[in-house]
Scaffold this motif. Structure first.
Motif, mmCIF file in Angstrom:
data_model
loop_
_atom_site.group_PDB
_atom_site.id
_atom_site.type_symbol
_atom_site.label_atom_id
_atom_site.label_comp_id
_atom_site.label_asym_id
_atom_site.label_seq_id
_atom_site.Cartn_x
_atom_site.Cartn_y
_atom_site.Cartn_z
ATOM 1 N N PRO A 74 0.842 -1.194 0.000
ATOM 2 C CA PRO A 74 0.000 0.000 0.000
ATOM 3 C C PRO A 74 0.879 1.246 0.000
ATOM 4 O O PRO A 74 2.052 1.203 0.399
ATOM 5 N N LYS A 75 0.307 2.352 -0.434
ATOM 6 C CA LYS A 75 1.059 3.596 -0.526
ATOM 7 C C LYS A 75 1.397 4.099 0.875
ATOM 8 O O LYS A 75 0.521 4.254 1.718
ATOM 9 N N ARG A 76 2.688 4.309 1.105
ATOM 10 C CA ARG A 76 3.171 4.818 2.390
ATOM 11 C C ARG A 76 4.187 5.914 2.128
ATOM 12 O O ARG A 76 4.895 5.882 1.122
ATOM 13 N N PHE A 77 4.258 6.857 3.070
ATOM 14 C CA PHE A 77 5.067 8.052 2.866
ATOM 15 C C PHE A 77 6.106 8.245 3.956
ATOM 16 O O PHE A 77 5.927 7.809 5.089
ATOM 17 N N GLU A 78 7.180 8.933 3.579
ATOM 18 C CA GLU A 78 8.144 9.460 4.528
ATOM 19 C C GLU A 78 7.992 10.973 4.533
ATOM 20 O O GLU A 78 7.723 11.581 3.487
ATOM 21 N N TYR A 79 8.171 11.557 5.697
ATOM 22 C CA TYR A 79 8.021 12.996 5.877
ATOM 23 C C TYR A 79 9.375 13.597 6.211
ATOM 24 O O TYR A 79 10.146 13.032 6.987
ATOM 25 N N THR A 80 9.652 14.737 5.616
ATOM 26 C CA THR A 80 10.911 15.440 5.831
ATOM 27 C C THR A 80 10.608 16.901 6.111
ATOM 28 O O THR A 80 9.785 17.509 5.418
ATOM 29 N N LEU A 81 11.270 17.446 7.119
ATOM 30 C CA LEU A 81 11.082 18.859 7.421
ATOM 31 C C LEU A 81 11.637 19.727 6.308
ATOM 32 O O LEU A 81 12.695 19.436 5.743
ATOM 33 N N THR A 82 10.926 20.795 6.020
ATOM 34 C CA THR A 82 11.437 21.830 5.128
ATOM 35 C C THR A 82 12.280 22.786 5.974
ATOM 36 O O THR A 82 12.337 22.667 7.204
ATOM 37 N N THR A 83 12.897 23.748 5.339
ATOM 38 C CA THR A 83 13.633 24.774 6.074
ATOM 39 C C THR A 83 12.701 25.483 7.052
ATOM 40 O O THR A 83 13.075 25.762 8.203
ATOM 41 N N LYS A 84 11.498 25.739 6.622
ATOM 42 C CA LYS A 84 10.500 26.387 7.490
ATOM 43 C C LYS A 84 10.242 25.548 8.745
ATOM 44 O O LYS A 84 10.150 26.078 9.854
ATOM 45 N N GLY A 85 10.151 24.241 8.597
ATOM 46 C CA GLY A 85 9.955 23.359 9.740
ATOM 47 C C GLY A 85 11.193 23.265 10.614
ATOM 48 O O GLY A 85 11.100 23.277 11.840
ATOM 49 N N GLU A 86 12.370 23.165 9.981
ATOM 50 C CA GLU A 86 13.626 23.093 10.739
ATOM 51 C C GLU A 86 13.846 24.352 11.579
ATOM 52 O O GLU A 86 14.455 24.295 12.646
ATOM 53 N N ASP A 87 13.323 25.474 11.109
ATOM 54 C CA ASP A 87 13.490 26.739 11.834
ATOM 55 C C ASP A 87 12.756 26.759 13.176
ATOM 56 O O ASP A 87 12.966 27.673 13.970
ATOM 57 N N LEU A 88 11.941 25.749 13.458
ATOM 58 C CA LEU A 88 11.295 25.641 14.772
ATOM 59 C C LEU A 88 12.225 25.051 15.831
ATOM 60 O O LEU A 88 11.910 25.083 17.020
ATOM 61 N N LEU A 89 13.376 24.534 15.427
ATOM 62 C CA LEU A 89 14.305 23.905 16.370
ATOM 63 C C LEU A 89 14.644 24.792 17.568
ATOM 64 O O LEU A 89 14.492 24.345 18.709
ATOM 65 N N PRO A 90 15.087 26.032 17.386
ATOM 66 C CA PRO A 90 15.423 26.838 18.568
ATOM 67 C C PRO A 90 14.233 27.063 19.502
ATOM 68 O O PRO A 90 14.393 27.113 20.724
ATOM 69 N N THR A 91 13.047 27.157 18.941
ATOM 70 C CA THR A 91 11.847 27.320 19.759
ATOM 71 C C THR A 91 11.629 26.086 20.626
ATOM 72 O O THR A 91 11.352 26.197 21.824
ATOM 73 N N LEU A 92 11.777 24.905 20.041
ATOM 74 C CA LEU A 92 11.596 23.672 20.808
ATOM 75 C C LEU A 92 12.691 23.499 21.851
ATOM 76 O O LEU A 92 12.426 23.016 22.961
ATOM 77 N N GLN A 93 13.899 23.895 21.523
ATOM 78 C CA GLN A 93 14.979 23.832 22.512
ATOM 79 C C GLN A 93 14.694 24.760 23.694
ATOM 80 O O GLN A 93 14.874 24.360 24.848
ATOM 81 N N GLU A 94 14.225 25.960 23.415
ATOM 82 C CA GLU A 94 13.909 26.899 24.498
ATOM 83 C C GLU A 94 12.701 26.430 25.309
ATOM 84 O O GLU A 94 12.682 26.592 26.535
ATOM 85 N N MET A 95 11.721 25.835 24.665
ATOM 86 C CA MET A 95 10.583 25.277 25.402
ATOM 87 C C MET A 95 11.058 24.169 26.339
ATOM 88 O O MET A 95 10.584 24.062 27.476
#
Length: 119
Positions: A74-95
């Protein structure tokens, strides 16, 4: 996203995308190397499959991830962060730092996550 923001406030517009209880958990998992639906389900928070499907669609629509098939039947997907998604890293680290300082019993994230830098 397809709808207009509720206000021009940057906090409100960000929360319109990531302000539910699951989206940042999925982004955290992507930042730590998870890519497939089954891998997200293995996280300790226990997200329901329908909620996970909804959040993946939401963050794809918001431009935080891209998806690509890794299996056709069956059709299955892999998900990859875009630059926009990767830019949330510092926010998650601070949280994480905030929670460790102010909420008793929170676990300390791995150093590999806390030391990670935006590519």
């Amino acid at each position: 996203m397809n709808r207009d923001p509720r206000s021009p406030c940057p906090i409100a517009t960000t929360l319109d995308i990531v302000g539910d209880r699951w989206t940042l958990v999925v982004v955290r998992d992507l930042l730590t190397g998870k890519k497939r639906f089954s891998e997200f389900l293995d996280s300790p928070e226990g997200i329901a499959t329908n909620v996970l499907s909804d959040r993946l669609a939401l963050i794809e629509q918001a431009g935080l991830v891209t998806k690509a098939p890794y299996q056709l039947r069956p059709k299955r997907f892999e998900y990859t962060l875009t630059t926009k998604g990767e830019d949330l890293l510092p926010t998650l680290q601070e949280m994480s730092r905030w929670a460790n300082r102010h909420i008793r019993g929170t676990w300390t994230p791995p150093e590999s996550f806390m030391a990670k830098k935006i590519p």
